[in-house]
Motif scaffolding. Sequence first.
Motif, PDB file in Angstrom:
ATOM      1  N   SER A  14       0.368   8.183  -9.401  1.00 40.66           N
ATOM      2  CA  SER A  14      -0.622   9.248  -9.309  1.00 40.66           C
ATOM      3  C   SER A  14      -1.706   9.136 -10.359  1.00 40.66           C
ATOM      4  O   SER A  14      -2.676   9.837 -10.308  1.00 40.66           O
ATOM      5  CB  SER A  14       0.047  10.607  -9.431  1.00 40.66           C
ATOM      6  N   PHE A  60       0.816  -1.213   0.000  1.00 44.64           N
ATOM      7  CA  PHE A  60       0.000   0.000   0.000  1.00 44.64           C
ATOM      8  C   PHE A  60       0.852   1.266   0.000  1.00 44.64           C
ATOM      9  O   PHE A  60       0.593   2.192  -0.757  1.00 44.64           O
ATOM     10  CB  PHE A  60      -0.902  -0.031   1.241  1.00 44.64           C
ATOM     11  N   VAL A  61       1.847   1.302   0.861  1.00 46.41           N
ATOM     12  CA  VAL A  61       2.623   2.532   1.042  1.00 46.41           C
ATOM     13  C   VAL A  61       3.270   2.998  -0.252  1.00 46.41           C
ATOM     14  O   VAL A  61       3.142   4.153  -0.654  1.00 46.41           O
ATOM     15  CB  VAL A  61       3.711   2.339   2.110  1.00 46.41           C
ATOM     16  N   ILE A  78       0.616   4.202  -2.913  1.00 45.72           N
ATOM     17  CA  ILE A  78       0.027   5.527  -2.848  1.00 45.72           C
ATOM     18  C   ILE A  78       1.050   6.631  -2.982  1.00 45.72           C
ATOM     19  O   ILE A  78       0.705   7.765  -3.300  1.00 45.72           O
ATOM     20  CB  ILE A  78      -0.771   5.760  -1.545  1.00 45.72           C
ATOM     21  N   SER A  79       2.308   6.335  -2.747  1.00 44.85           N
ATOM     22  CA  SER A  79       3.303   7.405  -2.806  1.00 44.85           C
ATOM     23  C   SER A  79       3.969   7.533  -4.159  1.00 44.85           C
ATOM     24  O   SER A  79       4.402   8.622  -4.529  1.00 44.85           O
ATOM     25  CB  SER A  79       4.395   7.162  -1.756  1.00 44.85           C
ATOM     26  N   PRO A  99      -4.750  -1.605  -4.222  1.00 46.48           N
ATOM     27  CA  PRO A  99      -4.895  -1.022  -2.879  1.00 46.48           C
ATOM     28  C   PRO A  99      -4.969   0.496  -2.911  1.00 46.48           C
ATOM     29  O   PRO A  99      -5.785   1.095  -2.203  1.00 46.48           O
ATOM     30  CB  PRO A  99      -3.632  -1.504  -2.153  1.00 46.48           C
TER      31      PRO A  99
END
Lengths: 311, 428, 276
Positions: free
Chosen positions: C216, C208-209, C212-213, C224
């Motif tokens: 975009s 997940f981390v 999302i980082s 996720p």
Amino acid sequence: MTVTAEPAVERSPKHRRAATTDRVKAENRLGLMLSAPAIIIMLLVTAYPLVNAVYLSLFSYRLTNPDQKKFIGLRNYVTVLKDSLWWQDVFTTLLITVLTVGVELVIGFAFAMVMHRIIFGRKTVRTAILVPYGIVTVVSAYAWFYMFDLQSGFINSWFGLGDFAWFSHTWSSLLVIILSEIWKTTPFIALLLLAGLAQVPEDILEAAKVDGASAWQRLWRVTIPNMKAAILVAVLFRTLDAWRIFDNVFIMTKGANKTETLSFLTYRQTITRTAIGLGDAVGVLLFLSVLLIAFIFIKGFKVDLSRVRGG
Amino acid sequence: MRNSIRLLVASTLLTPALVACGSSGGTPKLTWYINPDNGGQVRLAQKCAAQSGGKFRIATSILPNDATSQREQLVRRLAAKDSSIDLMSLDPPFVAEFANAGFLRPFSAEEAKGFTDGVLQAPITNATWKDQLVAAPFWANTQLLWYRKSVAKEAGVDPTAATFTWDQMIKAAVQTRRTVGEQGSKYEGYMVWINALVASAGGSILDDPQAGADAKAAIDSPAGKDAAVVIRDLSRSRAASPTLGTDTEEQARALFQSGRGGFMLNWPYVYGAAQAAVKSGDLPKSVVEDIAWARYPRVRADLPSKPPFGGIELAIGNYGKYKDTFALDAVRCITSAESQKAYMLDAGNPAARGAVYDDPDVIKLFPMAALIRSSIDAAGPRPITPYYSDVSTSVQREWYPPSSVNPDRTPAKTAALIPKVLKDKVLL
Amino acid sequence: MQSTRSRVGWGLGSALIVVVSMFPIAWIVMLSFKRPEEIGTNPSFLPRNWTLDNYRQVFKINLFTAALRNSIGIALIATLVGVVFATLVAYAIARLEFRGKRLILNFALAIAMFPVVSLVGPLFNLWRNIGLYDTWLGLVIPYISFALPLAIWTLSAFFREIPWEMEQAAQVDGATPWQAFRKVIVPLAAPGVFTAAILVFFFCWNDFVFAISLTSTNNARTVPAALAFFTGESQFQQPTTAIAAAAVIVTIPVVALVLLFQRRIVAGLTSGAVKG
């Protein structure tokens, strides 16, 4: 997989000199060459960013104000360590870690015992247990969130709790986060414990039974002491995982109501606030805290890592 | 061994293909980053692309639901000079930060004229930074006081009276055992509420927002105290929503439409949403017929209220390929009077151009059109500063949860926190 | 020999485990069949009106179908490359004595303990400068790196069990080194490699981390991350039932893999201590 000591091959001084033969050199080279791709990629993704993070943490740096980047040495670290929000998050993270690991250890052990003993339905149980392991953490977070959320959940109606807003209070939000975390990760710890359980010598257990020891006594006097290594490894891994908890917090509360954890604090400072200098300082401190925990376990509790390290 | 070498080579060769994934030739493509709005902007994009006669096409990319996440998505990419951001729908408070960082393409005086003629004042103010227009006002939003006619009658109050105050409203709700719907979750919507109260009480949160990191906090004032009193009174009364601390716009609307609904402060979209709920059979028609509206209530009986201001400003990314050419054309089309009217009718979001409110079609769908317009005209914007997100988070931190607000301590603590945050002396 | 009472006891225990493990899944499946209007209006466990609308909506939305595509592609590539790299290392560890072996293993262990979130800021900047931001490769590389420890341990454990002398025996019997490798070693190593692949796939599927980082747009956003930003059509409402439908869809491959390969996965996670 058993705990084996390294083969201690004694070489006499004469042999030792001759031992650095071409063959050994070739083996050295081959070993390093084979490992190279893995090492390179692991280094690239961790070493450079970490060094960069340390470097940037020495600056006062906002992403949206790049002209005002200023070197300030260790002042960011002082700011963080003096800040009550940092310590509050440390406490919250500690609380979550201790509670999840503690409960998981007990439940996971129970699961392991069941999986070890049953013969009928073993495949079903194992499959059922693996589903939480494989499921995406974000999905688990949503499932538990929607279960307790006033708008969509049935928990309140099942337990007659009326209007209780689970996510408006600290302890109830933390409870749901912890429940979700426990549900998701107990399988992993159960399996690690199962491995240890499978290695407890049957003959000692039989002997104890013959001697008249009750099931409870057998558990405490024979099984668990023989599993110490496995238990400690399981606890170490789960502790580090719980310490870094992120997904559940992100989805359920976004850290509101004092449920923020250290990982989320880092994320918020660097990515949400784009306060890069300060955020990287938090990230570095988080990294150091992980090292500290690992150190405590390995040196303090003398966790025997050879079984996982494959040493 | 050989396999792994082959794989390494293959993946290296694949890299350009993977990286280039998504770029194609043909008609110039503008990417417009939009906030979710039930597809309204998507349809507008298609219309404007068609109007260009094939000169360009507009692809939309949807941003997250809440303003803070929208900003988060855009900031990092703009800070890294992303050239694929051509147009973006910005929440007004974030325009200052983006403009200050050089992310937005400012408009020349010539161009600006087309985007500001006939536009209401508040949207223009929020789209200006250092005397330059940096975004084109697209639509403007404000909150109205929505109330149930039956409840107001029972309580014997007239919310449309000129000097109707929060105090009166809360008392009326308590008296009739109904509720006042507000947004008290820890998010931007709560800041909207706080800011509106402070502004309505004659004060402001910051003294000199343009000073950036040196801005001074002005919330520790009689106005700040009055605002705190309102929030404390509501949250501790029986008229508060049981979930005030996690309520956002939708929860407030659900509460208002339920059997305990009495009053609500919310954006005009709720009216269209309620009518849609009637159509789909989820809401009895009698509820909608019982709904009436008035201007945002006053904090002090002698000071006219300053309703909240929201909406969307349309900005051109400073690193896009077509920023001086097609992007400008696209913006002109999207913010034209007819586009704004079509968008208002389609998505239910009020226009930024004043003339649209006089249109009979608009009035038919929005019987409160005149009130919306006058509210926008009187609106009090949130602080226009490049550090807005920090200011907002600081305020939310001290004022949340609503039930913990203390008029003697909370404004003072906020005023102490804000300068420290601006100077990076504290974690937020 | 288990007494009936203890058999019933263990039976109840296993039933409890199954129920507890599957319960949240059952819940999210129920959610996915609810009409969106049921949210906020006195919800219950079972849907009041069953509907397939959520699934229809999910597949209409490009965000989600693109995310599925990205997840599958990125996870497969990362798994492939990661397992290959890990196999090389595990082979070296199991068969060779070389300087730095301990160091490499300790390093892999350290990687597994790493707080990933500390890296996303600098990694983002690095990727942006190279041009890997929001690309498949931009995610594949970190995934490989952080999945390697797990793969290396699993494979080391398996490889240690392989009787390598059989390769030599085959050569003595007249096979060429390549034939010996292919006919003897590969079948013995295959189960371990396969297990490692599954575990790595799970890891990539779940991350997940990074997702999302470092992404975009639909170019590289995985499921996720897409779930967390699934805004649906409404301006203010969270599309609970649509998210549930998307969540169910993304869980199906996991459940399928678990059902089919339960034995292997257990063996892999217990480093081969538990078989069958």
